[in-house]
Scaffold this motif. Structure first.
Motif, PDB file in Angstrom:
ATOM      1  N   SER A   1     -38.542 -21.524  28.540  1.00 46.82           N
ATOM      2  CA  SER A   1     -38.660 -22.949  28.252  1.00 46.82           C
ATOM      3  C   SER A   1     -37.472 -23.682  28.860  1.00 46.82           C
ATOM      4  O   SER A   1     -36.371 -23.135  28.955  1.00 46.82           O
ATOM      5  CB  SER A   1     -38.685 -23.147  26.737  1.00 46.82           C
ATOM      6  N   GLU A   2     -37.696 -24.956  29.229  1.00 51.37           N
ATOM      7  CA  GLU A   2     -36.572 -25.741  29.771  1.00 51.37           C
ATOM      8  C   GLU A   2     -35.538 -26.031  28.690  1.00 51.37           C
ATOM      9  O   GLU A   2     -34.376 -26.242  28.989  1.00 51.37           O
ATOM     10  CB  GLU A   2     -37.086 -27.061  30.358  1.00 51.37           C
ATOM     11  N   GLU A   3     -35.978 -26.048  27.431  1.00 47.83           N
ATOM     12  CA  GLU A   3     -35.048 -26.347  26.343  1.00 47.83           C
ATOM     13  C   GLU A   3     -34.171 -25.156  25.971  1.00 47.83           C
ATOM     14  O   GLU A   3     -33.209 -25.304  25.237  1.00 47.83           O
ATOM     15  CB  GLU A   3     -35.815 -26.752  25.075  1.00 47.83           C
ATOM     16  N   ALA A   4     -34.502 -23.958  26.457  1.00 46.68           N
ATOM     17  CA  ALA A   4     -33.805 -22.744  26.034  1.00 46.68           C
ATOM     18  C   ALA A   4     -32.293 -22.870  26.207  1.00 46.68           C
ATOM     19  O   ALA A   4     -31.816 -23.441  27.190  1.00 46.68           O
ATOM     20  CB  ALA A   4     -34.314 -21.555  26.829  1.00 46.68           C
ATOM     21  N   LEU A   5     -31.540 -22.355  25.220  1.00 47.21           N
ATOM     22  CA  LEU A   5     -30.085 -22.303  25.335  1.00 47.21           C
ATOM     23  C   LEU A   5     -29.736 -21.028  26.087  1.00 47.21           C
ATOM     24  O   LEU A   5     -30.257 -19.963  25.777  1.00 47.21           O
ATOM     25  CB  LEU A   5     -29.432 -22.280  23.951  1.00 47.21           C
ATOM     26  N   THR A   6     -28.855 -21.143  27.089  1.00 48.89           N
ATOM     27  CA  THR A   6     -28.524 -19.967  27.890  1.00 48.89           C
ATOM     28  C   THR A   6     -27.014 -19.777  27.953  1.00 48.89           C
ATOM     29  O   THR A   6     -26.243 -20.721  27.744  1.00 48.89           O
ATOM     30  CB  THR A   6     -29.056 -20.106  29.329  1.00 48.89           C
TER      31      THR A   6
ATOM     32  N   GLU B   1     -32.322 -14.631  19.131  1.00 50.34           N
ATOM     33  CA  GLU B   1     -32.798 -14.877  20.497  1.00 50.34           C
ATOM     34  C   GLU B   1     -34.111 -15.652  20.512  1.00 50.34           C
ATOM     35  O   GLU B   1     -34.371 -16.405  21.436  1.00 50.34           O
ATOM     36  CB  GLU B   1     -32.863 -13.593  21.330  1.00 50.34           C
ATOM     37  N   GLU B   2     -34.924 -15.520  19.448  1.00 53.71           N
ATOM     38  CA  GLU B   2     -36.187 -16.267  19.419  1.00 53.71           C
ATOM     39  C   GLU B   2     -35.931 -17.754  19.210  1.00 53.71           C
ATOM     40  O   GLU B   2     -36.709 -18.584  19.652  1.00 53.71           O
ATOM     41  CB  GLU B   2     -37.119 -15.682  18.343  1.00 53.71           C
ATOM     42  N   ARG B   3     -34.826 -18.103  18.535  1.00 55.44           N
ATOM     43  CA  ARG B   3     -34.484 -19.519  18.355  1.00 55.44           C
ATOM     44  C   ARG B   3     -33.819 -20.062  19.613  1.00 55.44           C
ATOM     45  O   ARG B   3     -34.121 -21.176  20.049  1.00 55.44           O
ATOM     46  CB  ARG B   3     -33.562 -19.684  17.146  1.00 55.44           C
ATOM     47  N   LEU B   4     -32.915 -19.284  20.216  1.00 53.24           N
ATOM     48  CA  LEU B   4     -32.264 -19.724  21.446  1.00 53.24           C
ATOM     49  C   LEU B   4     -33.311 -20.071  22.504  1.00 53.24           C
ATOM     50  O   LEU B   4     -33.181 -21.044  23.240  1.00 53.24           O
ATOM     51  CB  LEU B   4     -31.334 -18.631  21.992  1.00 53.24           C
TER      52      LEU B   4
ATOM     53  N   PHE C   1     -20.783 -20.657  17.889  1.00 53.92           N
ATOM     54  CA  PHE C   1     -21.570 -19.817  18.784  1.00 53.92           C
ATOM     55  C   PHE C   1     -21.457 -20.389  20.189  1.00 53.92           C
ATOM     56  O   PHE C   1     -21.516 -21.597  20.377  1.00 53.92           O
ATOM     57  CB  PHE C   1     -23.031 -19.867  18.320  1.00 53.92           C
ATOM     58  N   GLY C   2     -21.236 -19.539  21.194  1.00 56.43           N
ATOM     59  CA  GLY C   2     -21.126 -20.083  22.551  1.00 56.43           C
ATOM     60  C   GLY C   2     -20.999 -18.996  23.591  1.00 56.43           C
ATOM     61  O   GLY C   2     -21.154 -17.803  23.314  1.00 56.43           O
ATOM     62  N   ASP C   3     -20.696 -19.434  24.820  1.00 59.04           N
ATOM     63  CA  ASP C   3     -20.652 -18.532  25.965  1.00 59.04           C
ATOM     64  C   ASP C   3     -19.249 -17.969  26.158  1.00 59.04           C
ATOM     65  O   ASP C   3     -18.300 -18.708  26.425  1.00 59.04           O
ATOM     66  CB  ASP C   3     -21.102 -19.295  27.220  1.00 59.04           C
ATOM     67  N   LEU C   4     -19.145 -16.651  26.072  1.00 62.29           N
ATOM     68  CA  LEU C   4     -17.857 -15.973  26.214  1.00 62.29           C
ATOM     69  C   LEU C   4     -17.322 -16.076  27.643  1.00 62.29           C
ATOM     70  O   LEU C   4     -16.126 -15.985  27.882  1.00 62.29           O
ATOM     71  CB  LEU C   4     -18.047 -14.495  25.844  1.00 62.29           C
ATOM     72  N   ARG C   5     -18.207 -16.249  28.621  1.00 59.49           N
ATOM     73  CA  ARG C   5     -17.796 -16.257  30.022  1.00 59.49           C
ATOM     74  C   ARG C   5     -17.484 -17.657  30.560  1.00 59.49           C
ATOM     75  O   ARG C   5     -17.130 -17.802  31.702  1.00 59.49           O
ATOM     76  CB  ARG C   5     -18.906 -15.652  30.894  1.00 59.49           C
TER      77      ARG C   5
ATOM     78  N   GLY D   1     -34.288 -23.430  22.128  1.00 56.96           N
ATOM     79  CA  GLY D   1     -33.225 -24.431  22.141  1.00 56.96           C
ATOM     80  C   GLY D   1     -32.577 -24.693  20.800  1.00 56.96           C
ATOM     81  O   GLY D   1     -31.956 -25.735  20.601  1.00 56.96           O
ATOM     82  N   ILE D   2     -32.690 -23.758  19.852  1.00 61.17           N
ATOM     83  CA  ILE D   2     -32.082 -23.943  18.527  1.00 61.17           C
ATOM     84  C   ILE D   2     -30.974 -22.908  18.341  1.00 61.17           C
ATOM     85  O   ILE D   2     -31.140 -21.745  18.723  1.00 61.17           O
ATOM     86  CB  ILE D   2     -33.119 -23.744  17.393  1.00 61.17           C
ATOM     87  N   ILE D   3     -29.844 -23.333  17.716  1.00 53.93           N
ATOM     88  CA  ILE D   3     -28.749 -22.389  17.496  1.00 53.93           C
ATOM     89  C   ILE D   3     -29.134 -21.414  16.375  1.00 53.93           C
ATOM     90  O   ILE D   3     -30.037 -21.674  15.588  1.00 53.93           O
ATOM     91  CB  ILE D   3     -27.420 -23.110  17.151  1.00 53.93           C
TER      92      ILE D   3
END
Lengths: 135, 264
Positions: B46-51, B207-210, B228-232, B213-215
């Motif tokens: 999905s375009e809304e997905a959090l990555t 992962e199903e919420r991410l 919650f966030g990106d370690l890199r 697009g939901i935390i």
């Protein structure tokens, strides 16, 4: 010798034997005459009728839906892709309960009926919700 | 007579060739295709997905005063994921739960520690390790580290219940279903699949919420305890917290490199 062979060459006995053999060999055929279960009537929900089309064309769904579900499951769980765009460009959320059973919410009259007839019992429902509408 | 036999053999040979070639022509005919062929289906996110490149979590334990502050995290998680509430502790299924400092960080514990730390319940969960031992031991690749975002995923369809991963995980983050969990799920979330007797389960970092697009559910109800966030990504919320505060991770000496950081 002549005494022994009398039975072997008795025409009536031989014919009777052949008739009995044929009847026995054909047992499965005549036993089932008129008893074969009629193919079950598969019922579409209002929602499915309104939608007109399944995820793919009907022939593909009848023949390949198990394959499609297998591909969906790997795409979602292993590749993290959740959206399927069919050849006509329509998007579907790849979910067994939330998509298939959204249109086919009458699982008993649809999936189960055909599976009972064909002696298939998918174990998916051990985990997957079979009443996503909650009834 | 002689020439007729010769002719017979010739004709027979040509006929045999024709029969042998038919499948080849059929194949070409099929590949050539009649009419327009359907385009292949497409699989996408999905375009809304959090990555992220590697999802990570920071737990700010300074904000935890009592069990009351963390219980909602556990409830939220276990409700969305249909985690059963087993009557006996030894059959317990848990995705996120509380441990004392002593149990969570046995290698950092000393006889005398501050009262505050001794009292604090530390929320613990799967660490989504950068070097996960559970993945290494799984004989069916039912558990694997997702290349795209570092989440250690469980593929329940492949789990054979061997429990090697339970033995390999140094954090006790995995639970085995000794019983059918069905009867012990209080309120079923109809949007998410359950598990069954004989499979192992654990936290999936939502992962199903991410994907929508939901935390994660626990982060959502944590009142700032969890981030919650990106370690890199050096500008991410988790990296900012890690840069500005002293953090610890569980049993780092084992080399698993957990992705859950604790501010104490």
């Amino acid at each position: 010798m002549p005494n022994n062979s009398k039975g072997m060459y008795n025409k009536n006995l031989v014919i009777a034997g052949i008739v009995i053999f044929v009847i026995l060999a054909a047992f499965p055929f005549w036993f089932n005459v008129g008893r074969s279960a009629p193919a079950p009537e598969i019922i579409l929900t209002e929602k499915a009728i309104a939608a007109e089309d399944c995820v793919r064309d009907k022939e593909y769904m009848t023949l390949e839906h198990m394959q499609l579900l297998d591909v969906w499951r790997d795409a979602v769980v292993r590749d993290g892709k959740r959206i399927y765009v069919n050849p006509k460009g329509v998007e579907f959320n790849m979910s067994l309960s939330n998509t298939c059973l959204d249109c086919h919410s009458n699982k008993e009259e649809f999936c189960d009926r055909c599976h009972d007839y064909t002696s298939v019992s998918p174990y998916c429902w051990d985990c997957h919700i079979d009443n996503p509408q909650g009834d | 007579m002689k020439s007729s036999r010769r002719n017979f053999l010739k004709i027979a040979g040509i006929a045999a060739l024709g029969v042998g070639a038919k499948p080849v022509f059929d194949t070409f005919a099929a590949v050539g295709g009649h009419g327009p062929t359907e385009p292949a289906p497409i699989f996408k996110s999905s375009e809304e997905a959090l990555t992220a490149n590697h999802w990570a979590m920071v737990v700010d334990t300074r904000k935890i005063r009592s069990e009351r502050d963390v219980a909602p995290l556990f409830r939220a998680c276990h409700q969305v994921h249909n985690v059963p509430d087993m009557p006996l502790k030894r059959h317990e299924i848990k995705w996120i739960w509380a441990e004392s400092f002593h149990h969570a960080f046995p290698d950092l514990h000393s006889e005398l520690i501050s009262d505050k730390i001794a009292r604090t319940p530390f929320p613990v969960l799967c660490n989504h390790c950068e070097n996960p031992p559970c993945v290494r031991v799984c004989p069916t690749k039912a558990t694997f580290k997702r290349e795209s975002d570092g989440i250690v995923v469980m593929d329940y369809h492949r789990c054979i219940g061997c429990r090697f991963c339970l033995a390999a995980c140094p954090y006790g983050a995995r639970s085995f279903n000794f019983f059918n969990p069905d009867d012990y799920i209080k309120e079923v979330n109809l949007k998410f699949a359950k598990r069954t007797k004989g499979v192992v389960e654990k936290c999936n970092f939502c992962e199903e919420r991410l994907a929508e697009g939901i935390i994660p559910a626990c982060v959502e109800v944590s009142n700032g305890i969890l981030t919650f966030g990106d370690l890199r990504d050096s500008r991410s919320s988790v990296r900012k917290l890690i840069a500005e505060n002293f953090t610890i991770r569980r049993k780092v000496h084992l080399g698993t490199s957990p992705a859950v950081y604790y501010i104490v």
